[in-house]
Design a protein around this motif. Sequence first.
Motif, PDB file in Angstrom:
ATOM      1  N   UNK A  86       0.830  -1.212   0.000  1.00  0.00           N
ATOM      2  CA  UNK A  86       0.000   0.000   0.000  1.00  0.00           C
ATOM      3  C   UNK A  86       0.860   1.256   0.000  1.00  0.00           C
ATOM      4  N   UNK A  87       1.824   1.336   0.912  1.00  0.00           N
ATOM      5  CA  UNK A  87       2.689   2.521   0.946  1.00  0.00           C
ATOM      6  C   UNK A  87       3.434   2.750  -0.370  1.00  0.00           C
ATOM      7  N   UNK A  88       4.044   1.703  -0.964  1.00  0.00           N
ATOM      8  CA  UNK A  88       4.682   1.918  -2.267  1.00  0.00           C
ATOM      9  C   UNK A  88       3.712   2.415  -3.341  1.00  0.00           C
ATOM     10  N   UNK A  89       2.474   1.923  -3.328  1.00  0.00           N
ATOM     11  CA  UNK A  89       1.483   2.401  -4.307  1.00  0.00           C
ATOM     12  C   UNK A  89       1.205   3.881  -4.112  1.00  0.00           C
ATOM     13  N   UNK A  90       1.068   4.315  -2.858  1.00  0.00           N
ATOM     14  CA  UNK A  90       0.823   5.737  -2.584  1.00  0.00           C
ATOM     15  C   UNK A  90       2.030   6.581  -2.979  1.00  0.00           C
ATOM     16  N   UNK A  91       3.231   6.062  -2.726  1.00  0.00           N
ATOM     17  CA  UNK A  91       4.448   6.789  -3.113  1.00  0.00           C
ATOM     18  C   UNK A  91       4.540   6.894  -4.636  1.00  0.00           C
ATOM     19  N   UNK A 110       2.316   9.570  -6.003  1.00  0.00           N
ATOM     20  CA  UNK A 110       2.794  10.928  -5.806  1.00  0.00           C
ATOM     21  C   UNK A 110       4.035  11.249  -6.623  1.00  0.00           C
ATOM     22  N   UNK A 111       4.915  10.264  -6.821  1.00  0.00           N
ATOM     23  CA  UNK A 111       6.222  10.553  -7.420  1.00  0.00           C
ATOM     24  C   UNK A 111       6.388  10.051  -8.852  1.00  0.00           C
ATOM     25  N   UNK A 112       5.591   9.057  -9.265  1.00  0.00           N
ATOM     26  CA  UNK A 112       5.734   8.411 -10.583  1.00  0.00           C
ATOM     27  C   UNK A 112       7.129   7.808 -10.740  1.00  0.00           C
ATOM     28  N   UNK A 113       7.714   7.347  -9.614  1.00  0.00           N
ATOM     29  CA  UNK A 113       9.026   6.711  -9.617  1.00  0.00           C
ATOM     30  C   UNK A 113       8.938   5.360  -8.911  1.00  0.00           C
ATOM     31  N   UNK A 114       9.957   4.530  -9.122  1.00  0.00           N
ATOM     32  CA  UNK A 114      10.033   3.269  -8.398  1.00  0.00           C
ATOM     33  C   UNK A 114      10.064   3.571  -6.898  1.00  0.00           C
ATOM     34  N   UNK A 171       6.153   7.754   8.383  1.00  0.00           N
ATOM     35  CA  UNK A 171       6.249   9.216   8.491  1.00  0.00           C
ATOM     36  C   UNK A 171       7.253   9.765   7.471  1.00  0.00           C
ATOM     37  N   UNK A 172       8.419   9.114   7.386  1.00  0.00           N
ATOM     38  CA  UNK A 172       9.454   9.572   6.454  1.00  0.00           C
ATOM     39  C   UNK A 172       9.056   9.242   5.015  1.00  0.00           C
ATOM     40  N   UNK A 173       8.463   8.074   4.802  1.00  0.00           N
ATOM     41  CA  UNK A 173       8.052   7.668   3.447  1.00  0.00           C
ATOM     42  C   UNK A 173       7.105   8.698   2.849  1.00  0.00           C
ATOM     43  N   UNK A 174       6.073   9.076   3.599  1.00  0.00           N
ATOM     44  CA  UNK A 174       5.073  10.006   3.075  1.00  0.00           C
ATOM     45  C   UNK A 174       5.617  11.425   2.958  1.00  0.00           C
ATOM     46  N   UNK A 175       6.473  11.824   3.899  1.00  0.00           N
ATOM     47  CA  UNK A 175       7.093  13.152   3.800  1.00  0.00           C
ATOM     48  C   UNK A 175       7.969  13.239   2.555  1.00  0.00           C
ATOM     49  N   UNK A 176       8.775  12.206   2.328  1.00  0.00           N
ATOM     50  CA  UNK A 176       9.635  12.188   1.136  1.00  0.00           C
ATOM     51  C   UNK A 176       8.809  12.147  -0.137  1.00  0.00           C
ATOM     52  N   UNK A 177       7.732  11.370  -0.145  1.00  0.00           N
ATOM     53  CA  UNK A 177       6.877  11.278  -1.332  1.00  0.00           C
ATOM     54  C   UNK A 177       6.277  12.635  -1.681  1.00  0.00           C
ATOM     55  N   UNK A 178       5.819  13.370  -0.657  1.00  0.00           N
ATOM     56  CA  UNK A 178       5.239  14.692  -0.895  1.00  0.00           C
ATOM     57  C   UNK A 178       6.284  15.664  -1.433  1.00  0.00           C
ATOM     58  N   UNK A 203       7.234  14.572  -5.018  1.00  0.00           N
ATOM     59  CA  UNK A 203       6.117  14.871  -5.907  1.00  0.00           C
ATOM     60  C   UNK A 203       6.021  16.352  -6.226  1.00  0.00           C
ATOM     61  N   UNK A 204       6.282  17.207  -5.219  1.00  0.00           N
ATOM     62  CA  UNK A 204       6.242  18.650  -5.440  1.00  0.00           C
ATOM     63  C   UNK A 204       7.356  19.086  -6.389  1.00  0.00           C
ATOM     64  N   UNK A 205       8.550  18.520  -6.238  1.00  0.00           N
ATOM     65  CA  UNK A 205       9.654  18.829  -7.136  1.00  0.00           C
ATOM     66  C   UNK A 205       9.351  18.403  -8.561  1.00  0.00           C
ATOM     67  N   UNK A 206       8.711  17.257  -8.714  1.00  0.00           N
ATOM     68  CA  UNK A 206       8.360  16.774 -10.054  1.00  0.00           C
ATOM     69  C   UNK A 206       7.364  17.718 -10.723  1.00  0.00           C
ATOM     70  N   UNK A 207       6.395  18.207  -9.934  1.00  0.00           N
ATOM     71  CA  UNK A 207       5.406  19.125 -10.494  1.00  0.00           C
ATOM     72  C   UNK A 207       6.053  20.441 -10.927  1.00  0.00           C
ATOM     73  N   UNK A 208       7.017  20.906 -10.124  1.00  0.00           N
ATOM     74  CA  UNK A 208       7.689  22.168 -10.454  1.00  0.00           C
ATOM     75  C   UNK A 208       8.527  22.035 -11.721  1.00  0.00           C
ATOM     76  N   UNK A 209       9.099  20.861 -11.940  1.00  0.00           N
ATOM     77  CA  UNK A 209       9.944  20.655 -13.115  1.00  0.00           C
ATOM     78  C   UNK A 209       9.132  20.432 -14.387  1.00  0.00           C
ATOM     79  N   UNK A 210       7.889  19.946 -14.230  1.00  0.00           N
ATOM     80  CA  UNK A 210       7.062  19.664 -15.416  1.00  0.00           C
ATOM     81  C   UNK A 210       6.320  20.905 -15.903  1.00  0.00           C
TER      82      UNK A 210
END
Length: 407
Positions: free
Chosen positions: A231-236, A239-243, A390-397, A400-407
């Motif tokens: 579940x956590x990897x799916x949510x990550x 958000x990130x579109x990465x492995x 906690x760290x997984x979701x913080x890193x994913x957010x 994900x924000x960096x990816x949006x800024x670059x696109x």
Amino acid sequence: MNVFSSIFQRILRGSLVLQIFTGIIAGILLAVIAPQWAGKIAFLGELFVGALKAIAPILVFLLVTASIANQKKNTQTNMKPVVILYLVGTFAAALTAVAASFMFPSSLELQTSQQQLSPPQDIGEVLHTLLFRLIDNPVNALMSGNYIGILVWAIGLGLTLRHGSESSKQVFWDIAHGVSQMVRFVIRLAPLGVFGLVAVAVSETGFGVLAGYAHLLAVLLGAMLFIALVVNPLLVFYKTHQNPYPLVLTCLRESGVTAFFTRSSAANIPVNMALCERLKLHEDTYSVSIPLGATVNMGGAAITITVLTLAAVNTLGIPVDIPTALLLSLIASISACGASGVAGGSLLLIPLACSLFGIDNSTAMQVVAVGMIIGVVQDSAETALNSSTDVVFTAAACIGAERQQQS
């Protein structure tokens, strides 16, 4: 003298995870070979956990205050997606626990002695408690480790300091980083602390005490592994579109291992802060999201509450329909957010979930007692899932924000 200095420097530069693993093995060997010595080194684990718990409230208060006070206007903190991930992840954990309990129903021997505890009576009491924790005296919040109260006062002070002088902001920033350096020193002592914790746990409980609850433990741990590895990897990935697995496995290894043995989300806050720094995440985000996650991101607690409640329901032969199961998932998710960030905090909320099925408090307290018996494994795994997520979701957010800024 130079030889000792060289050895010390080599230890400091060595892999902390490898050193912790060595401490685990050493603790098990000591408990098996010389159990009479295990109790004598218990103070190592107590000192380590005590140091983490002592410094974590101060670290959180100063870091949150300094981060908000020094935050530039129009800076993206990514807190909204983090909070959403916390809530979705906790509810998904409760749903997973319901599904696992239906697929592999567990039964309990409800004949254990009752514990002298004061569990909440209804969901209103949980919300009432959370509300008053928000307005706790700031000194008392720091002394008692009330992270909801600490966050409220830190955010308030940080917002007011944004209008203060730059020198005042810099003072808080310097103090916060000074405390962070102290935390790094405490974390380097983790191998010794884990050595003491493992030796005492194995010598006092052994491995045979868990045999009678193997099925219940299998359901609990299976649900937690499913959340951590599916579940956590799916949510990550969403958000990130990465492995997602390099991030997930790193967090489980570097945060989950320590949390497994400290059995305290609050005590693991400094560990998670240091991991976020190594991952180069946005400090304005993780300085708030990590202490917040230690309070409200409780997927493991939701699983514990749900599985043990449904085990009691199955034992008593109470029928459960789909709408009631969904309501249980919602109640377990909300209640889990009210679980304290200390060892065994989720067990006190089991009677609340049991009341949904008309189970009396005395019977529910026997379920709590069962939870305490298996807590040496269950609570450790629960905390490892909660804290690493906690760290997984913080890193994913942040990613994900960096990816949006670059696109």
